[in-house]
Motif scaffolding. Structure first.
Motif, PDB file in Angstrom:
ATOM      1  N   VAL A  90      -0.660  -0.585   5.884  1.00 47.14           N
ATOM      2  CA  VAL A  90       0.952   0.115   6.625  1.00 47.14           C
ATOM      3  C   VAL A  90       1.206   0.860   7.239  1.00 47.14           C
ATOM      4  O   VAL A  90       0.303   0.850   7.832  1.00 47.14           O
ATOM      5  CB  VAL A  90       0.664   2.384   5.637  1.00 47.14           C
ATOM      6  CG1 VAL A  90       1.967   2.956   5.447  1.00 47.14           C
ATOM      7  CG2 VAL A  90      -0.307   2.141   4.561  1.00 47.14           C
ATOM      8  N   SER A 121      -8.401   2.836   0.072  1.00 50.98           N
ATOM      9  CA  SER A 121      -9.223   1.306   0.272  1.00 50.98           C
ATOM     10  C   SER A 121      -9.639   0.541   0.906  1.00 50.98           C
ATOM     11  O   SER A 121     -10.326  -0.938   1.828  1.00 50.98           O
ATOM     12  CB  SER A 121      -7.191   0.451   0.482  1.00 50.98           C
ATOM     13  OG  SER A 121      -7.460   0.987   2.103  1.00 50.98           O
ATOM     14  N   LYS A 135      -3.878   2.012   3.491  1.00 44.47           N
ATOM     15  CA  LYS A 135      -2.631   2.738   1.869  1.00 44.47           C
ATOM     16  C   LYS A 135      -4.725   3.222   1.604  1.00 44.47           C
ATOM     17  O   LYS A 135      -5.788   3.108   1.765  1.00 44.47           O
ATOM     18  CB  LYS A 135      -2.940   1.216   0.645  1.00 44.47           C
ATOM     19  CG  LYS A 135      -1.860   1.025   1.340  1.00 44.47           C
ATOM     20  CD  LYS A 135      -1.082  -0.310   0.303  1.00 44.47           C
ATOM     21  CE  LYS A 135      -0.076  -1.069   0.652  1.00 44.47           C
ATOM     22  NZ  LYS A 135       0.545  -1.365  -0.489  1.00 44.47           N
TER      23      LYS A 135
END
Length: 96
Positions: free
Chosen positions: A80, A14, A11
């Motif tokens: 993700v 991060s 993400k």
């Protein structure tokens, strides 16, 4: 010499949280027989690549099996999609 490579999309933003959490994977990977090294790269497009080096392809594959399970159990909120993995012979390598 064989490399095990894991890759996933993080993400955005991060990197710091991932770096701290990924340190927890080091014992999981380094306890595999034949372990020679571990490197993690965080690319500007939020792609994370982890590379481990081992003596045999079986050791590299085992590290991928362990690492993928660890990623799923520990990094879920920061990832993700799914992580992927591969292993193969190192065909060029150089040290200073």
């Amino acid at each position: 010499m064989y490399a095990a490579i894991r890759q996933f999309k993080a993400k955005p933003g991060s990197a710091d949280a991932l770096a701290e959490r990924i340190k927890g994977a080091v014992p999981i990977i380094s306890e595999v027989s034949g372990f020679m090294g571990y490197y993690v790269i965080y690319a500007p497009d939020d792609t994370v690549t982890a590379i481990s080096v081992f003596n045999t392809v079986a050791e590299a594959q085992e590290s991928n099996r362990r690492a993928l399970a660890w990623i799923e159990d520990n990094l879920g909120p920061l990832v993700v999609g799914q992580a992927n993995a591969t292993a193969g012979p190192v065909i060029v390598h150089s040290l200073p």
